[in-house]
Design an enzyme around this catalytic site. Structure first.
Site, PDB file in Angstrom:
ATOM      1  N   ALA A  11       1.115  -8.151  19.164  1.00 40.20           N
ATOM      2  CA  ALA A  11       2.189  -8.499  18.226  1.00 40.20           C
ATOM      3  C   ALA A  11       3.538  -8.657  18.934  1.00 40.20           C
ATOM      4  O   ALA A  11       4.287  -9.587  18.660  1.00 40.20           O
ATOM      5  CB  ALA A  11       2.281  -7.428  17.146  1.00 40.20           C
TER       6      ALA A  11
ATOM      7  N   HIS B  70       0.809  -1.220   0.000  1.00 40.80           N
ATOM      8  CA  HIS B  70       0.000   0.000   0.000  1.00 40.80           C
ATOM      9  C   HIS B  70       0.843   1.271   0.000  1.00 40.80           C
ATOM     10  O   HIS B  70       0.338   2.350   0.299  1.00 40.80           O
ATOM     11  CB  HIS B  70      -0.975  -0.015   1.192  1.00 40.80           C
ATOM     12  CG  HIS B  70      -2.011  -1.102   1.100  1.00 40.80           C
ATOM     13  ND1 HIS B  70      -2.786  -1.515   2.159  1.00 40.80           N
ATOM     14  CD2 HIS B  70      -2.392  -1.877   0.052  1.00 40.80           C
ATOM     15  CE1 HIS B  70      -3.601  -2.488   1.769  1.00 40.80           C
ATOM     16  NE2 HIS B  70      -3.369  -2.735   0.499  1.00 40.80           N
TER      17      HIS B  70
ATOM     18  N   ASN C 286      -2.608 -12.264  16.510  1.00 40.92           N
ATOM     19  CA  ASN C 286      -3.577 -11.163  16.514  1.00 40.92           C
ATOM     20  C   ASN C 286      -4.288 -11.150  17.867  1.00 40.92           C
ATOM     21  O   ASN C 286      -4.536 -12.212  18.440  1.00 40.92           O
ATOM     22  CB  ASN C 286      -4.605 -11.347  15.384  1.00 40.92           C
ATOM     23  CG  ASN C 286      -5.332 -10.055  15.054  1.00 40.92           C
ATOM     24  OD1 ASN C 286      -5.933  -9.424  15.918  1.00 40.92           O
ATOM     25  ND2 ASN C 286      -5.277  -9.660  13.801  1.00 40.92           N
TER      26      ASN C 286
ATOM     27  N   GLY D 139      -1.315  -9.021  12.942  1.00 41.53           N
ATOM     28  CA  GLY D 139      -2.044  -7.754  13.080  1.00 41.53           C
ATOM     29  C   GLY D 139      -2.773  -7.272  11.848  1.00 41.53           C
ATOM     30  O   GLY D 139      -2.783  -6.077  11.583  1.00 41.53           O
ATOM     31  N   THR D 140      -3.378  -8.197  11.135  1.00 39.74           N
ATOM     32  CA  THR D 140      -4.229  -7.751  10.024  1.00 39.74           C
ATOM     33  C   THR D 140      -5.623  -8.344  10.163  1.00 39.74           C
ATOM     34  O   THR D 140      -5.769  -9.513  10.538  1.00 39.74           O
ATOM     35  CB  THR D 140      -3.633  -8.088   8.632  1.00 39.74           C
ATOM     36  OG1 THR D 140      -4.538  -7.612   7.623  1.00 39.74           O
ATOM     37  CG2 THR D 140      -3.355  -9.569   8.424  1.00 39.74           C
ATOM     38  N   SER D 141      -6.634  -7.518   9.867  1.00 40.25           N
ATOM     39  CA  SER D 141      -8.015  -8.001   9.951  1.00 40.25           C
ATOM     40  C   SER D 141      -8.340  -8.883   8.749  1.00 40.25           C
ATOM     41  O   SER D 141      -9.314  -9.626   8.767  1.00 40.25           O
ATOM     42  CB  SER D 141      -8.982  -6.817  10.011  1.00 40.25           C
ATOM     43  OG  SER D 141      -8.808  -6.007   8.864  1.00 40.25           O
TER      44      SER D 141
ATOM     45  N   CYS E  63       6.054  11.246 -14.264  1.00 38.73           N
ATOM     46  CA  CYS E  63       7.271  10.533 -14.697  1.00 38.73           C
ATOM     47  C   CYS E  63       7.663   9.405 -13.747  1.00 38.73           C
ATOM     48  O   CYS E  63       8.631   8.712 -13.994  1.00 38.73           O
ATOM     49  CB  CYS E  63       8.427  11.520 -14.877  1.00 38.73           C
ATOM     50  SG  CYS E  63       9.061  12.167 -13.312  1.00 38.73           S
TER      51      CYS E  63
HETATM   52  P1  OAD Z   1      -7.198  -3.178  10.436  1.00 41.08           P
HETATM   53  O1  OAD Z   1      -7.385  -1.941  11.219  1.00 41.08           O
HETATM   54  O2  OAD Z   1      -8.284  -3.595   9.534  1.00 41.08           O
HETATM   55  O3  OAD Z   1      -6.932  -4.407  11.422  1.00 41.08           O
HETATM   56  C1  OAD Z   1      -5.993  -4.339  12.441  1.00 41.08           C
HETATM   57  C2  OAD Z   1      -5.881  -5.710  13.071  1.00 41.08           C
HETATM   58  O4  OAD Z   1      -4.855  -5.641  14.061  1.00 41.08           O
HETATM   59  C3  OAD Z   1      -7.134  -6.198  13.763  1.00 41.08           C
HETATM   60  O5  OAD Z   1      -7.369  -7.538  13.405  1.00 41.08           O
HETATM   61  C4  OAD Z   1      -6.797  -6.105  15.267  1.00 41.08           C
HETATM   62  O6  OAD Z   1      -7.395  -7.128  16.033  1.00 41.08           O
HETATM   63  C5  OAD Z   1      -5.285  -6.291  15.250  1.00 41.08           C
HETATM   64  N1  OAD Z   1      -4.553  -5.656  16.350  1.00 41.08           N
HETATM   65  C6  OAD Z   1      -4.771  -4.468  16.967  1.00 41.08           C
HETATM   66  N2  OAD Z   1      -3.822  -4.199  17.874  1.00 41.08           N
HETATM   67  C7  OAD Z   1      -2.971  -5.254  17.847  1.00 41.08           C
HETATM   68  C8  OAD Z   1      -1.761  -5.569  18.551  1.00 41.08           C
HETATM   69  N3  OAD Z   1      -1.234  -4.763  19.471  1.00 41.08           N
HETATM   70  N4  OAD Z   1      -1.159  -6.742  18.250  1.00 41.08           N
HETATM   71  C9  OAD Z   1      -1.673  -7.593  17.328  1.00 41.08           C
HETATM   72  N5  OAD Z   1      -2.791  -7.344  16.633  1.00 41.08           N
HETATM   73  C10 OAD Z   1      -3.441  -6.186  16.880  1.00 41.08           C
HETATM   74  O7  OAD Z   1      -5.793  -3.031   9.660  1.00 41.08           O
HETATM   75  P2  OAD Z   1      -5.276  -3.815   8.370  1.00 41.08           P
HETATM   76  O8  OAD Z   1      -5.673  -5.238   8.384  1.00 41.08           O
HETATM   77  O9  OAD Z   1      -3.840  -3.509   8.236  1.00 41.08           O
HETATM   78  O10 OAD Z   1      -5.524   0.075   3.332  1.00 41.08           O
HETATM   79  O11 OAD Z   1      -6.068  -3.072   7.235  1.00 41.08           O
HETATM   80  C11 OAD Z   1      -5.794  -3.361   5.896  1.00 41.08           C
HETATM   81  C12 OAD Z   1      -5.934  -2.141   5.041  1.00 41.08           C
HETATM   82  O12 OAD Z   1      -7.191  -1.502   5.317  1.00 41.08           O
HETATM   83  C13 OAD Z   1      -4.940  -1.042   5.345  1.00 41.08           C
HETATM   84  O13 OAD Z   1      -3.685  -1.262   4.759  1.00 41.08           O
HETATM   85  C14 OAD Z   1      -5.605   0.164   4.746  1.00 41.08           C
HETATM   86  C15 OAD Z   1      -7.014  -0.053   5.267  1.00 41.08           C
HETATM   87  O14 OAD Z   1      -8.014   0.489   4.511  1.00 41.08           O
HETATM   88  C16 OAD Z   1      -5.596   1.186   2.562  1.00 41.08           C
HETATM   89  O15 OAD Z   1      -5.772   2.281   3.070  1.00 41.08           O
HETATM   90  C17 OAD Z   1      -5.435   0.942   1.097  1.00 41.08           C
END
Ligand code: OAD
Length: 253
Positions: free
Chosen positions: A246, A118, A228, A202-204, A129
């Site tokens: 994390a 991203h 997570n 740490g990704t949803s 360019c």
């Molecule tokens: P999210 O905000 O959707 O998810 C964050 C995840 O991290 C959730 O599953 C939480 O449970 C988990 N979490 C929170 N705190 C944590 C911790 N201390 N340790 C471990 N896990 C933890 O974020 P992303 O999955 O990164 O894209 O979202 C994906 C994309 O959605 C982003 O890159 C962005 C957004 O729209 C764009 O803007 C193109």
């Protein structure tokens, strides 16, 4: 844990990271009660037409949004999870990190093979360019001060400065509705396909195409470990789950 240890020791790990890995560095995640999208509606703030509308009708709100993003990322420092991933790479166990984050914290922690799906908030790219320019944290601090002082008409020149080719630079981040950088995406698929283990941290897992990587890995019987705090839409794919933050999760690994 013994089983996780055995898998880790086999190496060829690819990590897929999301906002949760940087939460302990002080960067809010996107979703959830305290997430960025709770304060800024993504259907307005995560796309160009929406941002142009805010610029025209609520310029001070646009300034606030930009300051919130830049001030947060400039202050953030890598946490133990970022450092542990860098160590795994140094030990020859981790092949690469595929990140959805734009905060540059993996590189700051010393990771070298980082695939940014991203983009990166510290990089500007000319839309005409394709030339890029990296803004270091010290420069970004000055940039923030300029945003605070600038008038509405000057704001555009500051955020979208002119390139010598005549085009305009913009922060090199992927907004909603935009394509992902093709080369990075291809590299991500290639790396994930060849992995022995996919470590999701740490990704949803609700944003594609990033979220398709674990599905592909699962079809290929690649080991999947999830770290997570909460269950996610990818949890059912995981062979092993560490339901923890994390930093402590990575320490266990
Ligand atoms: P999210 O905000 O959707 O998810 C964050 C995840 O991290 C959730 O599953 C939480 O449970 C988990 N979490 C929170 N705190 C944590 C911790 N201390 N340790 C471990 N896990 C933890 O974020 P992303 O999955 O990164 O894209 O979202 C994906 C994309 O959605 C982003 O890159 C962005 C957004 O729209 C764009 O803007 C193109």
């Amino acid at each position: 844990m013994d089983e996780i240890k055995k898998i880790i020791e086999k190496g060829d790990i690819v990590a897929l990271t999301g906002a949760g890995i940087s939460a302990e560095s002080g960067i809010p995640t996107f979703r959830g009660k305290e997430g960025l999208w709770a304060n800024y509606n993504p259907s307005v703030y995560a796309n160009i037409p929406g941002l142009m509308g805010v610029f025209l009708f609520r310029p001070s709100r646009l300034k606030q949004f930009l300051l919130d993003i830049f001030e947060t990322t400039v202050k953030a420092r890598p946490n133990r999870a970022h450092y542990k991933l860098a160590e795994l790479e140094e030990d020859g166990l981790l092949n690469s990190i595929i990140t959805q984050n734009i905060d540059n914290l993996h590189q700051e922690a010393g990771s070298e093979n980082v695939i940014e799906l991203h983009g990166n908030i510290f990089r500007f790219r000319c839309r005409s360019c394709d030339k890029t320019s990296f803004m270091h944290k010290s420069e970004q601090k000055e940039f923030i001060e300029k945003i605070k002082r600038t008038s509405r008409t000057e704001l555009i020149n500051l955020i979208l400065p002119r390139c010598e080719c005549g085009g305009r630079y913009r922060p090199d981040v992927v907004l909603f509705g935009e394509s992902l950088p093709e080369g990075e995406l291809r590299k991500a698929y290639r790396k994930a396909e060849k992995a022995n283990t996919l470590l999701m941290i740490g990704t949803s897992g609700v944003v594609y195409p990033a979220a398709s990587l674990p599905f592909n890995a699962s079809r290929q019987n690649i080991n999947i470990i999830e770290i997570n705090k909460e269950p996610t839409s990818l949890s059912h794919l995981a062979d092993f789950t560490i339901r923890d933050k994390a930093s402590t999760g990575m320490e266990e690994v």
